[in-house]
Design an enzyme around this catalytic site. Structure first.
Site, PDB file in Angstrom:
ATOM      1  N   TYR A  14      -3.170  -1.594  10.242  1.00 27.26           N
ATOM      2  CA  TYR A  14      -3.018  -1.769   8.795  1.00 27.26           C
ATOM      3  C   TYR A  14      -1.603  -1.403   8.355  1.00 27.26           C
ATOM      4  O   TYR A  14      -0.956  -2.130   7.606  1.00 27.26           O
ATOM      5  CB  TYR A  14      -4.047  -0.894   8.077  1.00 27.26           C
ATOM      6  CG  TYR A  14      -4.023  -1.001   6.563  1.00 27.26           C
ATOM      7  CD1 TYR A  14      -4.606  -2.076   5.912  1.00 27.26           C
ATOM      8  CD2 TYR A  14      -3.432  -0.005   5.778  1.00 27.26           C
ATOM      9  CE1 TYR A  14      -4.605  -2.172   4.531  1.00 27.26           C
ATOM     10  CE2 TYR A  14      -3.423  -0.089   4.405  1.00 27.26           C
ATOM     11  CZ  TYR A  14      -4.002  -1.176   3.782  1.00 27.26           C
ATOM     12  OH  TYR A  14      -3.991  -1.271   2.409  1.00 27.26           O
ATOM     13  N   SER A  52       0.839  -1.199   0.000  1.00 20.45           N
ATOM     14  CA  SER A  52       0.000   0.000   0.000  1.00 20.45           C
ATOM     15  C   SER A  52       0.873   1.246   0.000  1.00 20.45           C
ATOM     16  O   SER A  52       2.043   1.201   0.412  1.00 20.45           O
ATOM     17  CB  SER A  52      -0.885   0.012   1.255  1.00 20.45           C
ATOM     18  OG  SER A  52      -1.527   1.253   1.435  1.00 20.45           O
TER      19      SER A  52
END
Length: 261
Positions: free
Chosen positions: A155, A142
């Site tokens: 996350y 990401s």
């Protein structure tokens, strides 16, 4: 055009979102695709669509955080195709909550799917890569490996862990012909983007904000991520290992956020 003819690739979390785009491009480039997803119906739907389009695909129900299910899924793929050449660790969950309000169970869930799942799937495929004398693993990370947002501690921890593992394995197994790379998407047109818009008080203002803060002026598409993943899986990327390829429309290259016009 990058070709994947003759290669068998497992794509996790391929029942929806970015995983679908990756599976579609692999099939279009001649690769055989194992569509893994914990939602068996979604996996089967995607595999049938690929088959209808002339691709070779199977669906396998699998929770990537479960060691037994991962081992069984990889064995099933090998039994069907006789080899495994590539793996895309795409399965993951997004989670946003203030750190001080987060429960241990919530933290563990994100880490178990996003990081442990990547470990389990990669570990299970390694014997097949050793047998081939080659292999390519693409881990979906990401833009959070470059910069962070409030409420994303679990996350971000998981995705930074994926990046660290990717680089470590790239160094460890380069001499054995196995490549490991990260693909780090920016904002992509998936359920996450749909949820962002749905939660916005003013959808037009929301769209304008994100257009202003993505130099490309738009969100990306799952197929665009598939095209990047296909390159990393292919022999065209034979000298690429340990990389973190950002596919974010320039988002992480912009110095500061901007108010929309």
């Amino acid at each position: 055009m990058t070709t994947l003819t003759g290669k068998v690739v497992i794509v996790t979390g391929a029942g929806s979102g970015i995983g679908v785009g990756i599976a579609e491009v692999i099939a279009e480039r001649g690769g055989a695709v194992a569509v893994l997803d914990r939602d068996a119906a979604s996996a089967e739907r995607v595999a049938e669509k690929l088959q209808t389009g002339g691709g070779e695909a199977i669906s396998v129900a699998c929770d990537v955080s479960d060691e037994g299910q991962v081992a069984e899924a990889v064995a099933q793929v090998h039994e069907r195709f006789g080899r495994i050449d590539g793996l895309v660790n795409n399965a993951g969950v997004n989670f946003v909550k203030p750190f001080d309000e987060m429960s241990i169970a919530e933290w563990d869930r994100v880490i178990s799917i996003d990081l442990r799942g990547t470990f389990l799937c990669t570990h299970a495929c390694m014997p097949h890569f050793f047998a081939n004398g080659s292999g390519s693993v693409v881990n979906i990370a990401s833009v959070h490996t470059q910069a962070c947002l409030p409420g994303a501690a679990s996350y971000d921890a998981a995705k930074w862990g994926v990046l660290g593992m990717t680089k470590a394995l790239a160094v460890e197994y380069a001499s054995r012909g196995i490549r490991f790379n990260c693909l780090s998407p920016g904002l992509i047109d998936t359920k996450i983007w749909q949820d962002i818009q749905a939660a916005a008080v003013d959808q037009e203002a929301c769209l304008a904000h994100w257009r202003a803060n993505i130099p490309a002026g738009r969100v990306g598409t799952p197929r665009e991520m598939g095209q990047v993943a296909a390159f990393l899986l292919s022999d065209d990327a034979s000298y690429v290992t340990g990389a973190n390829l950002l596919a974010d429309g320039g988002m992480t290259s912009q110095l500061i956020s901007r108010e929309h016009a």
